[in-house]
Design a protein around this motif. Structure first.
Motif, PDB file in Angstrom:
ATOM      1  N   ARG A  76       1.112   8.945   4.658  1.00 38.58           N
ATOM      2  CA  ARG A  76       0.085   8.100   4.049  1.00 38.58           C
ATOM      3  C   ARG A  76      -0.210   6.883   4.910  1.00 38.58           C
ATOM      4  N   GLY A  77       0.806   6.345   5.563  1.00 42.05           N
ATOM      5  CA  GLY A  77       0.604   5.155   6.376  1.00 42.05           C
ATOM      6  C   GLY A  77       0.342   3.934   5.510  1.00 42.05           C
ATOM      7  N   ILE A  78      -0.237   2.910   6.101  1.00 39.49           N
ATOM      8  CA  ILE A  78      -0.565   1.693   5.360  1.00 39.49           C
ATOM      9  C   ILE A  78      -2.018   1.313   5.631  1.00 39.49           C
ATOM     10  N   LEU A  79      -2.635   0.663   4.655  1.00 40.09           N
ATOM     11  CA  LEU A  79      -4.000   0.183   4.836  1.00 40.09           C
ATOM     12  C   LEU A  79      -3.983  -1.072   5.709  1.00 40.09           C
ATOM     13  N   VAL A  80      -4.897  -1.131   6.632  1.00 37.93           N
ATOM     14  CA  VAL A  80      -4.982  -2.273   7.541  1.00 37.93           C
ATOM     15  C   VAL A  80      -6.379  -2.871   7.468  1.00 37.93           C
ATOM     16  N   ASP A  81      -6.444  -4.175   7.303  1.00 41.10           N
ATOM     17  CA  ASP A  81      -7.718  -4.892   7.320  1.00 41.10           C
ATOM     18  C   ASP A  81      -8.123  -5.075   8.781  1.00 41.10           C
TER      19      ASP A  81
END
Length: 288
Positions: free
Chosen positions: A223-228
């Motif tokens: 899934r990973g992580i959301l990055v702005d």
């Protein structure tokens, strides 16, 4: 043929450095390929499918790869699972099955729930985390072949173009048939060694809750992580601007062409009656 369990090892090629970028970026590359697919079905003899030279993996094995009721074993199984995910999506899009909710990045990968990792098993037992290391500690009859590192460097990563190699940037099987034959033996041996680990440790099974943790770990990685990204771009821009501003200020203060130059800065400090002293921690300290 009904398949219950498979032991798998891959040899692959990519122009992305896996040590720098990780397996996900490695397998995402347009130039990623599976060269050799070594497999044992239900503990039987190992078969190596030479995909680089035109072999095809049988349909029953393809079906087993996407069947969550079939257990797949590999050493550092995340590599095989992620690589096979991209390979199946590219070559067998009608067969590929993922997991997770719609529009989730887990949809790019095979479900980890049917995968088991012999490296996790060795870690659980406090054994080395390399196939070569654990094979030696367990005294396996079939050890990992030492030629592997050189063969991987030759076939699995881009090569430097030279006059000798005709300016090519990749070594193919036809460039060194003898090495390729050894590489296939290496692939087969890895599967045999992995199976040997399972046999040696079968009296000390990994508890189900450890496998549950492993599968959760794989889902988190998938899934990973959301990055702005706007924040990231702005941070990079601010960093560049800050470096420029500080450099300009240092130039105004010192009249040095390059304040980042250690030689120039030490000379300037000396002119000011100061001496740059190296500490035992290699941190420059200014003293009178």
């Amino acid at each position: 043929m009904t398949i219950h369990e498979m032991s798998i090892d891959l040899e692959t090629y990519s122009d992305v450095d896996i040590k720098k970028s990780g397996v996900y970026k490695y397998a995402e590359s347009d130039n990623f390929e599976i060269l050799l697919f070594g497999v044992s079905i239900d503990g039987g003899p190992v078969t190596v499918y030479d995909l680089a030279c035109g072999d095809a993996i049988p349909k029953d094995i393809i079906n087993a790869l996407v069947d969550d009721t079939v257990i797949k074993w590999a050493f550092n199984a995340v590599f095989e699972r992620v690589c096979l995910s991209y390979w199946l999506k590219k070559n067998y899009p009608d067969k590929f099955k993922s997991y997770g909710p719609e529009n989730d990045t887990t949809g790019n990968y095979l479900n980890p729930v049917s995968w088991r990792c012999t490296m996790i098993w060795t870690a659980y037992m406090g054994l080395p985390l390399s196939l070569e290391g654990v094979g030696a500690v367990l005294g396996l009859k079939e050890q990992k072949m030492k030629e592997g590192k050189d063969l991987i460097r030759y076939f699995c990563v881009p090569c430097k173009p030279t006059k000798t190699n005709g300016g090519r940037t990749r070594n193919l099987p036809q460039h060194a048939p003898d090495k390729w034959s050894t590489f296939k033996s290496y692939n087969e041996r890895d599967v045999v060694t992995e199976m040997g680990i399972k046999e040696k440790l079968h009296k000390f099974p990994v508890p189900d809750f450890i496998w549950d943790e492993y599968h959760l770990d794989q889902q988190i990685n998938d899934r990973g992580i959301l990055v702005d990204m706007q924040l990231v771009k702005n941070a990079i821009a601010f960093d560049e601007r800050s470096k420029t501003d500080i450099s300009d200020q240092m130039k105004d203060m010192t009249d040095l062409e390059n304040p980042n130059s250690v030689v120039q800065m030490k000379a300037w400090l000396s002119e000011q009656g100061l001496e740059a002293i190296k500490s035992q921690y290699r941190i420059p300290v200014v003293g009178c």
